[in-house]
Design an enzyme around this catalytic site. Sequence first.
Site, short mmCIF file in Angstrom:
data_model
loop_
_atom_site.label_atom_id
_atom_site.label_comp_id
_atom_site.label_asym_id
_atom_site.label_seq_id
_atom_site.Cartn_x
_atom_site.Cartn_y
_atom_site.Cartn_z
N LYS A 46 10.65 7.01 -16.29
CA LYS A 46 9.28 6.59 -15.93
C LYS A 46 8.59 7.70 -15.15
O LYS A 46 9.25 8.62 -14.65
CB LYS A 46 9.35 5.30 -15.10
CG LYS A 46 10.11 5.45 -13.77
CD LYS A 46 10.39 4.11 -13.13
CE LYS A 46 11.13 4.28 -11.81
NZ LYS A 46 11.58 2.99 -11.25
N ARG A 145 10.00 -8.65 -6.27
CA ARG A 145 9.07 -7.68 -6.84
C ARG A 145 8.77 -8.03 -8.28
O ARG A 145 7.65 -8.37 -8.63
CB ARG A 145 9.65 -6.26 -6.72
CG ARG A 145 8.68 -5.18 -7.13
CD ARG A 145 9.24 -3.78 -7.00
NE ARG A 145 10.24 -3.47 -8.00
CZ ARG A 145 10.69 -2.25 -8.25
NH1 ARG A 145 10.24 -1.21 -7.56
NH2 ARG A 145 11.60 -2.03 -9.18
N TYR A 267 -7.00 24.19 9.91
CA TYR A 267 -8.05 23.19 10.13
C TYR A 267 -7.89 22.48 11.47
O TYR A 267 -6.78 22.14 11.88
CB TYR A 267 -8.01 22.13 9.02
CG TYR A 267 -8.71 22.57 7.76
CD1 TYR A 267 -10.07 22.89 7.76
CD2 TYR A 267 -8.01 22.67 6.56
CE1 TYR A 267 -10.71 23.30 6.60
CE2 TYR A 267 -8.63 23.07 5.39
CZ TYR A 267 -9.99 23.38 5.43
OH TYR A 267 -10.62 23.78 4.28
N MET A 315 -5.42 21.95 1.28
CA MET A 315 -5.34 21.51 -0.11
C MET A 315 -4.55 22.51 -0.97
O MET A 315 -3.70 22.13 -1.78
CB MET A 315 -6.74 21.33 -0.69
CG MET A 315 -6.74 20.78 -2.11
SD MET A 315 -8.37 20.80 -2.87
CE MET A 315 -9.20 19.54 -1.94
C1 LIG Z 1 12.95 3.10 -10.90
C2 LIG Z 1 13.93 2.08 -11.30
C3 LIG Z 1 15.26 2.43 -11.58
C4 LIG Z 1 15.83 3.79 -11.27
O1 LIG Z 1 16.09 3.83 -9.89
P1 LIG Z 1 16.75 5.11 -9.19
O2 LIG Z 1 16.89 4.68 -7.78
O3 LIG Z 1 15.81 6.23 -9.37
O4 LIG Z 1 18.05 5.36 -9.85
C5 LIG Z 1 16.09 1.46 -12.11
N1 LIG Z 1 15.64 0.20 -12.32
C6 LIG Z 1 14.39 -0.19 -12.01
C7 LIG Z 1 13.97 -1.59 -12.24
C8 LIG Z 1 13.49 0.73 -11.47
O5 LIG Z 1 12.24 0.35 -11.15
#
Ligand SMILES: *Cc1c(COP(=O)(O)O)cnc(C)c1O
Length: 372
Positions: A46, A145, A267, A315
């Site tokens: 992802k 979640r 800054y 930036m």
């Molecule tokens: C992102 C995610 C993972 C991977 O998690 P890591 O901690 O990066 O190994 C696995 N399962 C779900 C549902 C996730 O959202």
Amino acid sequence: MNTHPREIIGREGASGYLSIDLQALRRNYLLLAERTAPVPVAAVVKANAYGLDAARVAPVLHEAGCRDFFVAHIGEALQLEPLLPADVRIFVLNGLQPGAEDVCAAKGIIPVLNCLEQVENWARTARDRRSRRPALLQIDSGMSRLGLPPEEVTAVAADPALLENIELLYLMSHLASGDETESPQNTDQLAVLRQVSALFPDLPLCFANSGGIFLGPEFHGALARPGIALYGGVPTDAPDNPMRPVVRLDVRVVQTRTVPAGTRVGYGGAHITTAETRLATIAAGYADGLPRSLSHRGAAYYAGTRLPIVGRVSMDSITIDVTALPPGTLKLGSLVELIGPHQPLEAIAADAGTISYEILTGLGNRYHREYR
Ligand SMILES: *Cc1c(COP(=O)(O)O)cnc(C)c1O
């Protein structure tokens, strides 16, 4: 703009180098697969493979034997699908968005069903197409979640007609504290998952993220799904990170100067030197994924010497104190290390008050990227 400036300028003129070690990625996959064997390991790709480019990462993992890929969004699945051979399965963690059922079905993308409504929508899509459609069923084992709460799962299990057209592949859940080996939440979640799993006696489990793999075989289920560990992040609080670093980031010096005591830097004039100081300005800032929270806190490294960030992160640039180096060591065009052997991903993340995941996924696209 079709061509990115970094491609026009080429390697020599680049202001920073993000190097991604695909061999280390492959080794990390094989190491995880060894840990879970005979349970196979999927890859979570992802967010464009945690910012490292799914188009480069996924084929390497496929070559290493990975056949199952998880993304967060259906759009990501659609981007990934043409890049991989037909022998893979692509799963969508965030579930089945209303309106996306047909494209999912047409492209053979496998949704994770996270609520009753998604189960119903997928069942209807399958029925309309007069075919059974595969899916994962996610339950919420204690993270609140995503996934069906245990009561809703009971309702699904009690309604065989609902699942008639759905081929459930796995019962899935996600660990909230998988990276904390001693957290009682892990065994609590496992207990909930096992309890719910009694409702689906033959359905294999999909549970472990990177951290979960290191909690032991009872967490492995029938398909593990690590993300961060593949990309060299530390997956567990157990000592000794077994993963190989995948990412290295070096940034160019674009200016050096020596200033007397009492000089304001950056800054807001938020840093004032207390002695004569040699400074270098480097060509990356918060727009390149080096968070502003590194102001006054983080550092770059040169040949092992720590060079503290002084003043605020801008930036496009950061000023560092290079007094610890012999005069003249750093010049226009010199490279300093931001992520590498002296400053692992976790170290810069800790200085920024965040986690390796956020640093990785935020690494900007102005660096010259090298895939080795
Ligand atoms: C992102 C995610 C993972 C991977 O998690 P890591 O901690 O990066 O190994 C696995 N399962 C779900 C549902 C996730 O959202």
